[in-house]
Design a protein around this motif. Sequence first.
Motif, short mmCIF file in Angstrom:
data_model
loop_
_atom_site.label_atom_id
_atom_site.label_comp_id
_atom_site.label_asym_id
_atom_site.label_seq_id
_atom_site.Cartn_x
_atom_site.Cartn_y
_atom_site.Cartn_z
N LEU A 4 0.82 -1.20 0.00
CA LEU A 4 0.00 0.00 0.00
C LEU A 4 0.86 1.26 0.00
CD1 LEU A 4 -2.69 -1.12 2.61
CD2 LEU A 4 -3.03 -0.84 0.15
N LEU A 5 1.95 1.23 0.78
CA LEU A 5 2.87 2.37 0.81
C LEU A 5 3.54 2.56 -0.55
CD1 LEU A 5 4.52 1.87 4.31
CD2 LEU A 5 3.04 3.76 3.62
N LEU A 6 3.93 1.45 -1.18
CA LEU A 6 4.54 1.54 -2.51
C LEU A 6 3.55 2.11 -3.53
CD1 LEU A 6 6.58 -1.79 -2.69
CD2 LEU A 6 7.49 0.53 -2.59
N LYS A 7 2.29 1.70 -3.42
CA LYS A 7 1.25 2.24 -4.32
C LYS A 7 1.17 3.77 -4.20
CE LYS A 7 -2.93 2.33 -2.83
NZ LYS A 7 -3.22 3.80 -2.87
N ASP A 8 1.08 4.23 -2.96
CA ASP A 8 1.00 5.68 -2.73
C ASP A 8 2.27 6.38 -3.19
OD1 ASP A 8 -1.54 5.53 -1.69
OD2 ASP A 8 -0.88 5.39 0.39
N PHE A 9 3.41 5.77 -2.92
CA PHE A 9 4.69 6.37 -3.30
C PHE A 9 4.79 6.54 -4.81
CE2 PHE A 9 9.13 5.80 -4.66
CZ PHE A 9 9.72 6.89 -4.03
N TYR A 10 4.48 5.50 -5.55
CA TYR A 10 4.56 5.57 -7.01
C TYR A 10 3.55 6.56 -7.57
CZ TYR A 10 7.58 1.44 -6.94
OH TYR A 10 8.62 0.57 -6.72
N THR A 11 2.37 6.61 -6.96
CA THR A 11 1.35 7.56 -7.41
C THR A 11 1.81 9.00 -7.20
OG1 THR A 11 -0.44 6.01 -6.92
CG2 THR A 11 -1.03 8.33 -7.12
N LEU A 12 2.35 9.27 -6.01
CA LEU A 12 2.79 10.63 -5.70
C LEU A 12 3.98 11.04 -6.55
CD1 LEU A 12 2.46 10.53 -1.80
CD2 LEU A 12 0.99 11.74 -3.40
N ILE A 13 4.93 10.12 -6.73
CA ILE A 13 6.10 10.44 -7.56
C ILE A 13 5.69 10.77 -8.98
CG2 ILE A 13 8.10 9.38 -8.69
CD1 ILE A 13 8.76 10.31 -5.95
N LYS A 14 4.70 10.04 -9.49
CA LYS A 14 4.26 10.25 -10.86
C LYS A 14 3.47 11.55 -11.03
CE LYS A 14 1.63 8.01 -14.57
NZ LYS A 14 0.81 6.83 -14.96
N GLN A 15 2.65 11.87 -10.03
CA GLN A 15 1.71 12.97 -10.18
C GLN A 15 2.24 14.32 -9.67
OE1 GLN A 15 -1.10 12.65 -11.80
NE2 GLN A 15 -1.05 10.42 -12.04
N ILE A 16 3.02 14.31 -8.60
CA ILE A 16 3.40 15.59 -7.97
C ILE A 16 4.91 15.65 -7.70
CG2 ILE A 16 1.15 16.11 -6.97
CD1 ILE A 16 2.21 14.95 -4.34
N LYS A 17 5.70 15.39 -8.73
CA LYS A 17 7.15 15.42 -8.57
C LYS A 17 7.63 16.78 -8.08
CE LYS A 17 8.19 11.99 -12.16
NZ LYS A 17 8.83 11.77 -13.46
N ILE A 18 7.11 17.86 -8.67
CA ILE A 18 7.55 19.21 -8.31
C ILE A 18 7.26 19.51 -6.86
CG2 ILE A 18 7.32 21.67 -8.81
CD1 ILE A 18 8.70 20.07 -10.98
N TYR A 19 6.08 19.09 -6.39
CA TYR A 19 5.67 19.31 -5.00
C TYR A 19 6.65 18.63 -4.05
CZ TYR A 19 2.52 19.34 -0.94
OH TYR A 19 1.98 19.53 0.30
N ILE A 20 7.00 17.38 -4.35
CA ILE A 20 7.93 16.63 -3.50
C ILE A 20 9.32 17.26 -3.54
CG2 ILE A 20 9.08 14.40 -3.19
CD1 ILE A 20 6.54 13.08 -4.23
N ILE A 21 9.74 17.70 -4.71
CA ILE A 21 11.05 18.36 -4.84
C ILE A 21 11.09 19.63 -4.00
CG2 ILE A 21 12.58 19.59 -6.44
CD1 ILE A 21 11.76 17.53 -8.57
N LEU A 22 9.99 20.40 -4.00
CA LEU A 22 9.92 21.62 -3.19
C LEU A 22 10.05 21.30 -1.70
CD1 LEU A 22 7.12 23.70 -4.98
CD2 LEU A 22 9.57 24.21 -4.87
#
Length: 203
Positions: A4-22
């Motif tokens: 479940l954590l991997l699912k969320d991680f891959y989803t977030l990395i794909k959708q909001i890369k800029i947000y995570i980088i910030l």
Amino acid sequence: MKALLLKDFYTLIKQIKIYIILILIFASIPGYSIAAIAMVYAAMLPITALAYDERSKWNSLALMMPYSDGSIVGSKYVLGYIAVACAALLSIAAQIVMSLIKNTAFEIEGIVSVILVACVATVMLAVNLPFMFKFGVEKGRLAFFALIIIMTGAGMLLGDGLAGFLSESYVNIVTAMFAAVVFTLVINLISIAISIRIYKKRV
């Protein structure tokens, strides 16, 4: 829960890369106010993951999978804890590097300040998630944004002044940190129990 954590991680990395980088950039900039913003933003990641779950009708799909309600709900909390912890560690590392560059001593109050702000961020997460599970992300946004404004303002006000207050206070900083951690733990345990109960009724 790992899946479940991997699912969320891959989803977030794909959708909001800029947000995570910030978040990573803010956490790496010396200064407790900036670190507070980074940790508050990190605590928002589970909300974003929940929003994508709602859009993709994940809850309906999850009913056909061997995941318990506790695992599904708990994965969102663990995601937030990991994100806040990463932001906190990056902030501490940035403060240490800056101390080495300036050839000044790194005070323990700096670490305590970061831990206390991390506690605030996780308490914010604990207050927010039950609302999101109850009303959904869209309907829960008003409470969410109100809490974000309050917590961000408090974090910015307390961030830079917290270390100074602790150094001048007669209160043992270890005692203060321990009390904050225990309070945060209790609030999160209560929040998880409430969220699981809400989730069971929704599905």
